[in-house]
Design a protein around this motif. Structure first.
Motif, PDB file in Angstrom:
ATOM      1  N   HIS A  58       6.126   7.051 -12.211  1.00 32.49           N
ATOM      2  CA  HIS A  58       6.435   6.590 -11.060  1.00 32.49           C
ATOM      3  C   HIS A  58       7.744   6.316 -10.678  1.00 32.49           C
ATOM      4  CE1 HIS A  58       1.986   6.284  -9.997  1.00 32.49           C
ATOM      5  NE2 HIS A  58       1.966   5.814 -11.482  1.00 32.49           N
TER       6      HIS A  58
ATOM      7  N   ASP B 143       0.888  -1.155   0.029  1.00 35.26           N
ATOM      8  CA  ASP B 143       0.092   0.118  -0.040  1.00 35.26           C
ATOM      9  C   ASP B 143       0.838   1.224   0.036  1.00 35.26           C
ATOM     10  OD1 ASP B 143      -2.201   1.638   0.180  1.00 35.26           O
ATOM     11  OD2 ASP B 143      -2.471   1.329   2.341  1.00 35.26           O
ATOM     12  N   GLY B 144       1.491   1.331  -1.094  1.00 37.29           N
ATOM     13  CA  GLY B 144       2.426   2.496  -1.353  1.00 37.29           C
ATOM     14  C   GLY B 144       3.630   2.391  -1.015  1.00 37.29           C
TER      15      GLY B 144
ATOM     16  N   ARG C 264       8.081   3.494  -1.262  1.00 33.94           N
ATOM     17  CA  ARG C 264       9.122   4.051  -2.292  1.00 33.94           C
ATOM     18  C   ARG C 264      10.213   2.836  -2.355  1.00 33.94           C
ATOM     19  NH1 ARG C 264      11.433   8.225   0.350  1.00 33.94           N
ATOM     20  NH2 ARG C 264       9.787   9.708  -0.580  1.00 33.94           N
TER      21      ARG C 264
ATOM     22  N   GLU D 255       4.463   3.409  -4.785  1.00 40.92           N
ATOM     23  CA  GLU D 255       4.160   4.332  -5.315  1.00 40.92           C
ATOM     24  C   GLU D 255       5.427   4.968  -6.310  1.00 40.92           C
ATOM     25  OE1 GLU D 255       3.051   7.600  -2.760  1.00 40.92           O
ATOM     26  OE2 GLU D 255       2.281   6.128  -1.410  1.00 40.92           O
ATOM     27  N   HIS D 256       6.394   4.796  -6.052  1.00 43.78           N
ATOM     28  CA  HIS D 256       7.744   5.317  -6.564  1.00 43.78           C
ATOM     29  C   HIS D 256       8.765   4.271  -6.553  1.00 43.78           C
ATOM     30  CE1 HIS D 256       9.701   8.582  -8.605  1.00 43.78           C
ATOM     31  NE2 HIS D 256      10.892   8.464  -7.927  1.00 43.78           N
TER      32      HIS D 256
END
Length: 184
Positions: free
Chosen positions: A92, A41-42, A44, A65-66
């Protein structure tokens, strides 16, 4: 090579032309993500020694996310960029041509933390302990984060490096995989 699961499941990935890289097999990649995820859930990520970008792209497909992709090989960087574009993931990602140590120094200067760090150096250039030491010293791993260290099965990695603790170790043919997390 393909994306195993997530939003880009089943999509093909280009491999780096030539023999300068050793891509993580789909079987090993699936096993890695079963150990660390399988979904996120997200967060980096940092894919050092990115090669084709398979590990970082898999993390993005599964919810990161990234992701920052780093490799010193020009052909690898071009392949990562191509795979990201094909999968519509360029917004992303950041892609840098650099060596691993310099990339870690640069990220530390920016005080960048990561939920997931993927280390898959060439087997003949095993620098994993030194890289783990830098990651620990720079406090780059978030509290709930993980490090995946892929290596030759003959390489013995330390159980602890500073505040990093090996929580799991598996072998798949010639490949060893170690998972590190923060002590605590």
């Amino acid at each position: 090579m393909r994306v195993i699961s997530g939003s880009k499941k089943g999509r093909s990935l280009k491999a780096v032309a030539g023999t300068s890289t050793r891509p993580t097999t789909d079987k090993v990649k699936e096993s890695i993500f079963n150990m660390i995820g399988p979904y996120f859930d997200g967060g980096r990520g940092l894919d050092l020694f990115a090669g084709s970008g398979g590990l970082g792209i898999e993390a993005l497909s599964r919810g990161f996310e990234h992701c920052i992709f780093v490799d010193r090989d020009f052909k690898a960087i071009q392949t990562v960029k191509s795979n990201l574009k094909t999968l519509e993931l360029t917004k992303h990602a950041q892609v840098y041509r650099n060596d691993a140590e310099r990339a870690l120094h640069a990220a530390a200067k920016r005080e960048t933390g990561f939920r997931g760090i993927f280390l898959d150096p060439p087997y003949k250039e095993q620098k994993l302990k030194a890289l783990l030491t830098l990651i620990d010293e720079y406090q780059m791993l978030e509290e709930d984060g993980f490090i995946v260290a892929e290596h030759d099965r003959e390489v013995e990695l330390p159980e602890t490096v500073g505040d990093l603790v090996m929580t799991r170790k598996e072998t798949y043919g010639l490949t060893g995989v170690a998972i590190y997390k923060k002590r605590g």
